[in-house]
Design an enzyme around this catalytic site. Structure first.
Site, short mmCIF file in Angstrom:
data_model
loop_
_atom_site.label_atom_id
_atom_site.label_comp_id
_atom_site.label_asym_id
_atom_site.label_seq_id
_atom_site.Cartn_x
_atom_site.Cartn_y
_atom_site.Cartn_z
N ARG A 256 -7.87 18.15 16.33
CA ARG A 256 -8.24 17.02 17.09
C ARG A 256 -7.79 15.66 15.37
O ARG A 256 -7.67 16.38 14.99
CB ARG A 256 -10.23 16.53 16.93
CG ARG A 256 -10.84 16.89 17.43
CD ARG A 256 -10.71 16.78 19.22
NE ARG A 256 -11.05 17.98 19.57
CZ ARG A 256 -12.53 17.16 20.51
NH1 ARG A 256 -13.06 16.42 19.85
NH2 ARG A 256 -13.23 18.49 21.48
N MET B 183 -0.72 6.03 7.51
CA MET B 183 0.42 5.17 6.80
C MET B 183 1.11 5.65 5.81
O MET B 183 0.76 6.50 4.61
CB MET B 183 0.36 3.20 6.70
CG MET B 183 -0.42 2.49 7.70
SD MET B 183 -0.85 0.82 7.73
CE MET B 183 -0.84 0.96 8.80
N GLY B 184 2.04 4.57 5.43
CA GLY B 184 3.40 5.26 4.15
C GLY B 184 4.44 4.68 4.54
O GLY B 184 5.45 4.27 3.47
N GLU C 288 2.35 8.34 8.78
CA GLU C 288 3.16 7.94 9.87
C GLU C 288 5.30 8.09 9.96
O GLU C 288 5.38 8.51 11.14
CB GLU C 288 2.67 6.15 9.96
CG GLU C 288 3.96 5.86 8.73
CD GLU C 288 3.23 4.18 8.69
OE1 GLU C 288 2.28 3.98 10.11
OE2 GLU C 288 3.60 4.01 7.99
N HIS D 60 -4.75 -0.08 10.66
CA HIS D 60 -4.92 -1.00 9.81
C HIS D 60 -6.49 -0.80 7.95
O HIS D 60 -6.61 -1.62 6.95
CB HIS D 60 -4.87 -2.04 9.96
CG HIS D 60 -3.79 -2.24 10.84
ND1 HIS D 60 -2.64 -1.55 11.93
CD2 HIS D 60 -2.71 -3.13 10.21
CE1 HIS D 60 -2.29 -2.20 12.25
NE2 HIS D 60 -1.59 -2.79 11.14
N ARG E 150 -12.96 23.09 13.28
CA ARG E 150 -12.03 22.77 14.13
C ARG E 150 -10.24 22.07 12.89
O ARG E 150 -10.89 22.32 11.74
CB ARG E 150 -11.93 21.05 14.54
CG ARG E 150 -13.04 20.88 15.88
CD ARG E 150 -13.03 19.63 15.51
NE ARG E 150 -14.03 19.88 17.27
CZ ARG E 150 -14.54 18.52 17.96
NH1 ARG E 150 -14.95 18.44 17.19
NH2 ARG E 150 -15.62 19.03 19.05
N ILE F 151 1.08 -1.63 -0.24
CA ILE F 151 -0.12 -0.26 0.11
C ILE F 151 0.79 1.47 0.52
O ILE F 151 0.46 2.58 -0.17
CB ILE F 151 -0.88 -0.38 1.38
CG1 ILE F 151 -0.02 0.39 2.98
CG2 ILE F 151 -2.20 -1.06 1.17
CD1 ILE F 151 -0.96 0.68 3.77
N ASP F 152 2.18 1.14 0.71
CA ASP F 152 2.98 2.51 0.98
C ASP F 152 3.25 2.78 -0.88
O ASP F 152 3.60 3.75 -0.91
CB ASP F 152 4.50 1.76 1.36
CG ASP F 152 3.53 1.31 2.30
OD1 ASP F 152 2.51 1.79 3.22
OD2 ASP F 152 4.75 0.89 3.40
O1 F6P Z 1 4.17 -1.79 4.44
C1 F6P Z 1 3.18 -1.89 5.12
C2 F6P Z 1 2.76 -0.66 6.13
O2 F6P Z 1 1.13 -1.09 6.37
C3 F6P Z 1 3.29 0.01 6.19
O3 F6P Z 1 2.50 1.29 6.11
C4 F6P Z 1 2.74 0.22 8.39
O4 F6P Z 1 4.30 1.38 8.67
C5 F6P Z 1 3.89 -1.42 8.14
O5 F6P Z 1 2.96 -1.75 7.34
C6 F6P Z 1 2.17 -1.93 9.66
O6 F6P Z 1 2.73 -3.09 9.85
P1 F6P Z 1 1.86 -4.04 10.68
O7 F6P Z 1 0.41 -4.16 10.57
O8 F6P Z 1 2.96 -4.92 11.17
O9 F6P Z 1 1.73 -2.70 12.46
#
Ligand code: F6P
Length: 348
Positions: A272, A171-172, A224, A278, A164, A128-129
């Site tokens: 906020r 993620m990434g 993140e 996930h 707000r 997904i990254d």
């Molecule tokens: O590499 C995919 C990813 O979802 C990242 O974006 C994220 O930092 C990491 O995996 C999270 O991993 P886990 O599911 O092991 O917590």
């Protein structure tokens, strides 16, 4: 033509994995080969965990999220005799080839095994990254961007109604692809990513500027992996867990909270946070990811038939091509400045 082929999925689960498994298996079965699911990534080859894959097993899996063969973050190079066990289990199971579906970690292992031991493997780029080099896109990314964009759209409602600032942490890992794309698509007013260390002070100045010209809410998307960066030169990385996994990664998460606190203190605007987590990896792949995963899977099966080991299916423009696994896993594909410029046009 190899007659018995294993398929494994490694690393984080990702929408489209089952679509690849279906395409690889279907094409290989049609060529009268036997296909075996290797359970839970590289762990399956270390510990000998397998499951048969036939027409019945792949029926109906195209739209399903997750992976029917399971996954893990096992790195055989980190366990004692891990690599030897991979090689011996592979030959004891009578396998002639392996299709490894994964990101930089899983495919990095595949590249090393191929280089050091001539291991007969081909790769399919998943994450997904979207941070794998040598391919324009990985499957799973489009779905994650779709989910994040939908969340940003929904957060606009509360931001507007309550005046707000809403911070959305996406993620990434160490690249800001999801943040930039979903931020542009969702009309974010500020996007913070690891590749472009905009300071917290600058971000707050831009938010104040926006509010001064009559807008009384803002949406901030933060990746993140963004390190809080200050004009003093100080930088602060935020992680949920500092302990490294087998591939040397910390567990990221939490920068959204720290950033929201900073914004509220510096601007006085009620702020906020929403951490998407996930959810971005869950559920059914978008049509675009289903099609990309299917094309990658068919190409990987063709690479197996041609015994072109050490190659990875890749997307260049609109074409499916193949590239060296070693090249694809050498360094992360970062968000280029030209993409960030598109996002920045709407800050402040
Ligand atoms: O590499 C995919 C990813 O979802 C990242 O974006 C994220 O930092 C990491 O995996 C999270 O991993 P886990 O599911 O092991 O917590």
């Amino acid at each position: 033509m190899p007659s018995r082929i294993g398929i494994l999925t490694g690393g984080g689960d990702c929408p489209g994995l089952n679509a690849v498994i279906r395409a690889v298996t279907r094409r290989l079965l049609d060529k009268n080969a036997e296909v075996v699911g290797v359970r839970e990534g590289w762990r399956g080859l270390v510990d000998g965990l397998f499951q048969p894959l036939g027409y019945r097993e792949i029926s109906g899996i195209l739209p399903r999220g997750g992976t029917i063969v399971g996954t893990s973050r096992t790195n055989p190079y980190k366990s004692e005799e891990g690599v030897e066990r991979v090689l011996s289990t592979f030959s004891e199971e009578g396998l002639d080839a392996l299709v490894a579906i994964g990101g930089e970690d899983t495919l990095g292992v595949a590249a090393s095994l191929n280089k050091e031991h001539g291991f007969p493997v081909v790769g399919v780029p998943k994450t997904i990254d979207n941070d794998l080099s040598s391919t324009d896109y990985t499957f799973g990314f489009d779905t994650a961007v779709f989910i994040a964009t939908e969340a940003i759209d929904r957060l606009h409602t509360t931001a507007e109604s309550h005046n707000r600032v809403m911070v959305v942490e996406v993620m990434g890992r160490h690249t800001g692809w999801i943040a930039v794309m979903s931020g542009i698509a969702g009309g974010a007013d500020m996007i913070l990513i690891p590749e472009q260390p905009v300071t917290v002070e600058q971000a707050c100045t831009d938010l104040k500027h926006r509010h001064e010209r009559g807008k009384d809410f803002s949406i901030v998307v933060v990746s993140e992996g963004y390190e809080l960066t200050y004009e003093s030169g100080e930088q602060r990385a935020v992680a949920q867990q500092a302990e490294l996994d087998q591939f040397g990664h910390v567990r990221l998460g939490g920068v959204g909270d720290a950033l929201a606190q900073d914004i509220e203190e510096r601007t006085g605007y009620e702020t906020r946070v929403t951490v998407l987590g996930h959810v971005q990896r869950g559920g059914s792949p978008t049509p675009r990811d289903r099609v990309l995963a299917t094309r990658f899977g068919l190409h990987a099966a063709d690479l197996v038939e041609q015994e072109r080991w050490g190659r990875m299916a890749a997307l260049h423009g609109d074409e499916i091509v193949d590239v060296a696994l070693e090249e694809a896993t050498r360094e992360l594909k970062k968000v280029p400045e030209r993409w960030y410029r598109v996002a920045r046009a709407f800050f402040g």
